[in-house]
Motif scaffolding. Structure first.
Motif, mmCIF file in Angstrom:
data_model
loop_
_atom_site.group_PDB
_atom_site.id
_atom_site.type_symbol
_atom_site.label_atom_id
_atom_site.label_comp_id
_atom_site.label_asym_id
_atom_site.label_seq_id
_atom_site.Cartn_x
_atom_site.Cartn_y
_atom_site.Cartn_z
ATOM 1 N N HIS A 44 0.864 -1.185 0.000
ATOM 2 C CA HIS A 44 0.000 0.000 0.000
ATOM 3 C C HIS A 44 0.894 1.225 0.000
ATOM 4 O O HIS A 44 1.716 1.386 0.900
ATOM 5 N N HIS A 54 -0.151 4.508 -0.240
ATOM 6 C CA HIS A 54 -0.697 5.789 0.230
ATOM 7 C C HIS A 54 -0.162 6.100 1.627
ATOM 8 O O HIS A 54 0.185 5.201 2.386
ATOM 9 N N ASN A 55 -0.113 7.384 1.938
ATOM 10 C CA ASN A 55 0.478 7.808 3.210
ATOM 11 C C ASN A 55 -0.236 9.059 3.716
ATOM 12 O O ASN A 55 -1.354 9.339 3.283
ATOM 13 N N PHE A 56 0.406 9.795 4.597
ATOM 14 C CA PHE A 56 -0.233 11.016 5.114
ATOM 15 C C PHE A 56 0.173 12.271 4.335
ATOM 16 O O PHE A 56 -0.109 13.380 4.763
#
Lengths: 475, 101
Positions: free
Chosen positions: B75, B77-79
């Motif tokens: 995955h 996606h992050n912040f």
């Protein structure tokens, strides 16, 4: 010779009714009358579940009974910027507390219960939203298999962080996630899978799914009565496919809160085409926006079921849109002023509530009926980072100066938070126009006339006038 | 890493509809690209390399065939980056509340 089913796009779409009948187990024909009408209340009663049944089902699935908070610091600022005697109090229903993190758990709980009861081995849902995780989390508890079909990537295999997070969340609950590139043919995939697996179609738009949300309105009415001794003056719901608003409104009415105004709110994404491979990643919201909301409000039966139980125009009193930048601003305000870090999409209605509360009297109460969980991807920072990577300008500025797909303006002050009204009468006219155009009728009788009056919640004069404008004879 | 063995967690890709077989009424930019779908699951072939035609077993036990597109997909996606414009909002609003009290 082996009989091989024709799996071409047109052949599968042609088998739609047959596939759906098996996958939902509802014969919608029995509710039909006239040439376009159908008995909505009869359908909800015969196929849905009572509030008591739904409450029991949801308790079993760790859903419901979420807290309702007064937003005291936000309310202090609302009051500061309201004129004398104005500035209603805002309360927030913290739906992120449901299993899987959103109000969508309510409709998933009932759909999955229904599937299990009728002997289906698994459930399938086509959704890129919170509903996928909700169905997955309910299915695993009842021992059903779960497939979620999501529209995730553009043709470069680039996807929005918000949707990528939803893939992860569904997998965390053991679902098989099928990810697709951009296009409305997602529905074709859904049909192929339903046919192949014999699973239940956990559509967002069945009577069960809507019955699941009725407890949300019901709880709000009862909690407000307990806290303040009266029902709220208005409830604001983020509106996309319509189920959230419709289920909540029905629940409020069932609890006796018949005078509560129902307000819809959506993020303004006008100008962006929902089926465009290019526009797909130029939007910073993947749900709760006008790109879904307006088409669904004006033609509810465009969905994956023959008769959509989410019929917004029957319940909505006012409809407001807000900008992407305002929702991000308000998401930050909710975290920094109220200690509630929640996902942006669910805060669409809170953004509208702040502007609307300023116009309302100070002794009035407005309830924002949802929040959603937040996390990597589903948070203002990754969504705005992604916007910048896709060439969108992000800066402080007046909300009116923003343009979907080009710029996001983070308001300069709290006072700039505002709403733009969407003309509900125009939506009602468009629903009538769609009904007439899709059916190809040039004259209608009494039964269909009353159906249009009901379906738009308009006066007979309004419908008569609309028909006249459309050159349809009413006899 | 571009080699996988039986039991590895992988992603496969399938062209679902070629560009010329897509639905009518699509915007031009969508109509000229194929509709693609991706599945994840455990590899059933003994060995495979990226782009090989393989078979997988998904999280719910379905078997699906397609072209191997990723091995041990993560995955990503992050912040995101810090968005100063939003951080400023928090400071401003808290100051306003302080002034009110």
């Amino acid at each position: 010779m082996l009989l091989v089913k024709d799996m071409s796009y047109n052949a599968v779409m042609g088998r739609k009714n047959e596939i759906m009948k098996k996958a939902i187990g509802v014969d919608y024909d029995v509710f039909s009358y006239g040439k376009l009408g159908f008995d909505y209340e009869k359908m909800m009663k015969k196929v849905g579940y009572s509030i008591e049944e739904v409450e029991k089902i949801q308790r079993e699935g760790k859903v419901g009974n979420t807290p309702l908070y007064e937003l005291k610091n936000i309310n202090a600022l609302v009051k500061k910027y309201a004129s004398k005697g104005k500035g209603a109090r805002i309360f927030l229903k913290d739906e992120a507390m449901n299993a899987s993190g959103s109000f969508k758990a309510r409709r998933a709980a009932v759909s999955v219960y229904h599937a299990k009861k009728h002997g289906y081995k698994g459930v399938i849902a086509a959704t890129s939203g919170n509903y996928g995780a909700a169905v997955a989390a309910q299915a695993l508890q009842r021992g059903l298999k779960c497939i979620i079909v999501q529209e995730v990537y553009d043709s470069r295999k680039v996807g929005q962080p918000e949707i990528l997070e939803k893939t992860r969340k569904c997998e965390a609950y053991g679902a098989e996630v099928i990810r697709l590139s951009v296009g409305p043919e997602l529905f074709y995939t859904l049909l192929c899978l339903l046919e192949e697996t014999g699973y239940f179609n956990a559509s967002l738009y069945t009577p069960f799914a809507i019955a699941g949300i009725e407890t949300l309105g019901y709880e709000i009415a009862n909690q407000m009565k307990e806290i303040e001794g009266r029902y709220p003056d208005a409830v604001i719901a983020t509106n996309a496919g319509g189920g959230n608003l419709v289920g909540t409104a029905r629940g409020l009415i069932k609890a006796g809160a018949k005078d509560t105004k129902i307000i819809g709110a959506s993020v303004d994404l006008s100008g962006l085409h929902m089926a465009s491979d290019i526009d797909f990643n130029k939007k910073s919201f993947t749900t709760g926006h006008t790109g879904f909301a307006i088409p669904f409000a004006t033609w509810p039966d465009r969905t994956d079921v023959p008769r959509n139980a989410a019929r917004v125009l029957r319940y909505i009193d006012r409809y407001a849109k807000v900008t992407q930048g305002e929702v991000f601003y308000v998401t930050e305000a909710l975290a920094q002023l109220e200690g509630l870090e929640r996902g942006p999409a669910g805060n669409t209605s809170l953004s509208a509530a702040i502007a609307i509360a300023r116009e309302m009297d100070e002794d009035q109460i407005v309830v924002v009926q949802e929040t959603e969980y937040t996390g990597a991807g589903k948070h203002p920072n990754p969504q705005l980072t992604f916007a910048r990577e896709n060439g969108i300008v992000v800066k402080r500025g007046k909300p009116v100066d923003s343009k979907p797909g080009e710029s996001i303006m983070i308001p300069e002050t709290f006072e700039q938070l505002s709403v733009t009204d969407i003309d509900v009468e125009e939506l009602k006219f468009n629903l009538i126009r769609n009904a007439i155009e899709k059916s190809g009728l040039n004259s209608i009788g009494d039964e269909d006339f009353s159906f249009l009056v009901e379906d738009t919640n308009a006066t007979e004069e309004f419908v008569e006038k609309a028909l006249k404008k459309l050159n349809v004879v009413y006899q | 890493m571009n080699k996988a063995k039986r039991g590895d967690w992988v992603e496969i890709e399938q062209i679902l509809l070629e560009a010329n077989k897509r639905a009518d009424n699509l915007p031009e930019e969508t109509k000229k690209v194929p509709l693609i779908q991706w599945f994840k699951g455990y590899l059933l072939n003994d060995r495979a390399e990226l782009n090989d035609e393989v078979e997988i077993e998904t999280l719910i036990g379905r078997k699906v065939k397609g072209k191997l597109s990723e091995i041990n997909p993560k995955h990503v996606h992050n912040f995101g980056e810090s968005i100063k414009e939003l951080m400023d909002v928090g400071i401003e609003l808290r100051k306003e509340i302080e002034e009110l009290n």
